[in-house]
Design a protein around this motif. Structure first.
Motif, mmCIF file in Angstrom:
data_model
loop_
_atom_site.group_PDB
_atom_site.id
_atom_site.type_symbol
_atom_site.label_atom_id
_atom_site.label_comp_id
_atom_site.label_asym_id
_atom_site.label_seq_id
_atom_site.Cartn_x
_atom_site.Cartn_y
_atom_site.Cartn_z
ATOM 1 N N ASP A 117 0.822 -1.211 0.000
ATOM 2 C CA ASP A 117 0.000 0.000 0.000
ATOM 3 C C ASP A 117 0.854 1.257 0.000
ATOM 4 N N THR A 118 2.103 1.149 0.389
ATOM 5 C CA THR A 118 2.987 2.312 0.401
ATOM 6 C C THR A 118 3.921 2.349 -0.797
ATOM 7 N N GLU A 119 3.885 1.299 -1.635
ATOM 8 C CA GLU A 119 4.837 1.233 -2.738
ATOM 9 C C GLU A 119 4.187 1.198 -4.113
ATOM 10 N N ILE A 166 15.303 4.943 4.971
ATOM 11 C CA ILE A 166 14.113 5.495 4.304
ATOM 12 C C ILE A 166 13.799 6.894 4.836
ATOM 13 N N ALA A 167 13.839 7.040 6.161
ATOM 14 C CA ALA A 167 13.509 8.329 6.771
ATOM 15 C C ALA A 167 14.474 9.419 6.301
ATOM 16 N N LEU A 168 15.770 9.127 6.314
ATOM 17 C CA LEU A 168 16.751 10.127 5.891
ATOM 18 C C LEU A 168 16.532 10.530 4.446
ATOM 19 N N SER A 177 4.964 12.978 4.529
ATOM 20 C CA SER A 177 5.954 14.046 4.734
ATOM 21 C C SER A 177 6.082 14.424 6.205
ATOM 22 N N ALA A 178 6.253 13.413 7.058
ATOM 23 C CA ALA A 178 6.447 13.664 8.488
ATOM 24 C C ALA A 178 7.816 14.291 8.723
ATOM 25 N N ASP A 179 7.903 15.063 9.787
ATOM 26 C CA ASP A 179 9.163 15.706 10.150
ATOM 27 C C ASP A 179 9.989 14.844 11.093
ATOM 28 N N LEU A 229 7.616 -0.185 7.691
ATOM 29 C CA LEU A 229 6.287 0.338 7.382
ATOM 30 C C LEU A 229 6.115 1.732 7.982
ATOM 31 N N ALA A 230 6.574 1.910 9.220
ATOM 32 C CA ALA A 230 6.481 3.220 9.863
ATOM 33 C C ALA A 230 7.264 4.267 9.084
ATOM 34 N N ALA A 231 8.440 3.881 8.592
ATOM 35 C CA ALA A 231 9.243 4.823 7.804
ATOM 36 C C ALA A 231 8.566 5.157 6.482
ATOM 37 N N ARG A 232 7.924 4.168 5.863
ATOM 38 C CA ARG A 232 7.197 4.426 4.620
ATOM 39 C C ARG A 232 6.005 5.350 4.867
#
Length: 388
Positions: A125-127, A241-243, A179-181, A170-173
């Protein structure tokens, strides 16, 4: 004091990163939510976390939660044995546990007048683009309505995710998608260490990571509990992923009451420090990482509005070229053929052709449903530099 070779700027400390974040994703591991002795929700700890979340909300911050624990709760409910479960048993446990988990979040947040909403996702769902757009739209709408989305893997249908325990990624995706900070991974460890501290007494905490290198990857180990199924390697993958999304990420222990407040008070942790912002990364991705699928030709008024940082409305578009789907990249040209911008279209080419030249208030009348007012929202638009 945090150990490690790198020094930290006091103005760029963990409290400032969390407090300055407009949008925060919090991931909670199963080993924190579920008491291992009873396989029940650890109610006192859970209540302290919800109080922390309510505190962030009172500061005007948007919060999303990625909550593990469904399988751990469900296995007790169904009387499943301890130790590893077969795939079908994990899926059955997830089906039972998701009901309990969602109810717990609804009650705890509701007691503080905060609406809760359950969202079940898989990595697909995120990809996959269409599913990604639908999921992002749902999460954005929930946040706009003041709710806290509580996200879990859809373990009742997932297969690979259960085997590898990938809620960290999944959390990082999810953080990347909306667009979380800041992404907070609450775990049963204080962060990334130079080696496994359970095996190496000389292992030290790594306070900051600014790039995921092979050396950083080598420090990651395997999961030490049979409640959670992740491990440090999945957290390091989440950090990568987050970076890449311009999102700060922190790995911290949740083995204390009020774990978010403890983080803001300077608790030991590992910060993955992004060098850019989510908005800037998204603009850069739109500007250069995608191949355009079509074109929108705009009049002089729309061109001037774009130059002022505004969104592209249907009224300013005079022609649609090419075939594209919702969410595809399109070029924005003026009537002389010059490329002004690149952006992600909120409508497919057939729909766009029907609404160009019209006021946004007429979109529902023409298409039969209420879509976005903009053909391209300013957040999905990157201007192209022109010379001469």
């Amino acid at each position: 004091m945090l150990s490690g070779k790198m020094t930290r700027d006091p103005a760029d400390s963990s409290p400032s990163r969390i407090a300055a974040a407009r949008r925060v994703v919090i991931k909670i591991g199963s080993a924190l939510l579920v008491d291992r002795a009873s396989n029940r929700l650890d109610a006192p700890w859970f209540e302290s976390l919800v109080e922390d979340i309510a505190g962030l909300r009172q500061r005007g911050q948007e919060v999303l939660v990625v909550s593990s624990g469904a399988i751990a709760l469900g296995r007790r409910h169904l009387g499943l044995r301890t130790g590893p479960l077969r795939l079908e048993e994990s899926q059955a446990a997830a089906a039972a546990g998701q009901v309990q988990l969602a109810h717990a979040w609804q009650e705890a947040l509701g007691a503080r007048r905060i609406p809760a909403a359950q969202v079940l996702l898989t990595l697909g769902d995120t990809e996959q683009r269409r599913r990604y757009l639908n999921a992002r739209g749902t999460l954005e709408t929930l946040l706009a309505l003041g709710a806290v989305p509580v996200i879990n893997e859809n373990d009742t249908v997932a297969t690979e995710e259960i085997r590898y325990g990938d809620n960290d990624r999944l959390a990082a995706r999810v953080a990347q998608m909306i667009s979380a900070d800041c992404l907070v991974l609450l775990s049963d460890t204080t962060g990334l260490h130079t080696a496994d501290p359970a095996r190496d007494p000389d292992a030290t905490l790594v306070p900051e990571v600014r790039a995921v290198t092979p050396e950083i990857e080598a420090m990651a180990g395997a999961s030490a509990t049979d409640v959670g199924s992740g491990g440090m390697i999945t957290k390091v993958m989440a950090g990568r992923i987050a970076l890449s999304a311009g999102c700060h990420m922190v790995i911290a222990s949740g083995r204390v009451r009020h774990p978010l407040a403890a983080l803001e008070a300077g608790a030991e942790c590992t910060w993955f420090v992004a060098s850019s912002s989510p908005a800037r990364v998204r603009k850069q991705w739109i500007a250069g990482a995608l191949q355009p699928s079509g074109e929108l030709v705009v009049d002089a008024g729309a061109a001037a509005a774009l130059a002022q940082g505004k969104s592209l409305l249907p009224a300013g578009v005079v022609r649609v070229n090419g075939r594209f789907e919702r969410g595809d990249l399109v070029l924005v040209r003026d009537t002389a053929g010059r490329v002004l911008a690149r952006g992600l279209s909120a409508y497919d080419s057939t729909e766009a052709a029907r609404i160009i030249g019209l006021r946004s208030s007429m979109i529902e009348q023409v298409l039969g449903y209420r879509g976005r007012e903009e053909l391209i929202h300013r957040n999905d638009l990157a201007m192209v530099e022109t010379h001469g």
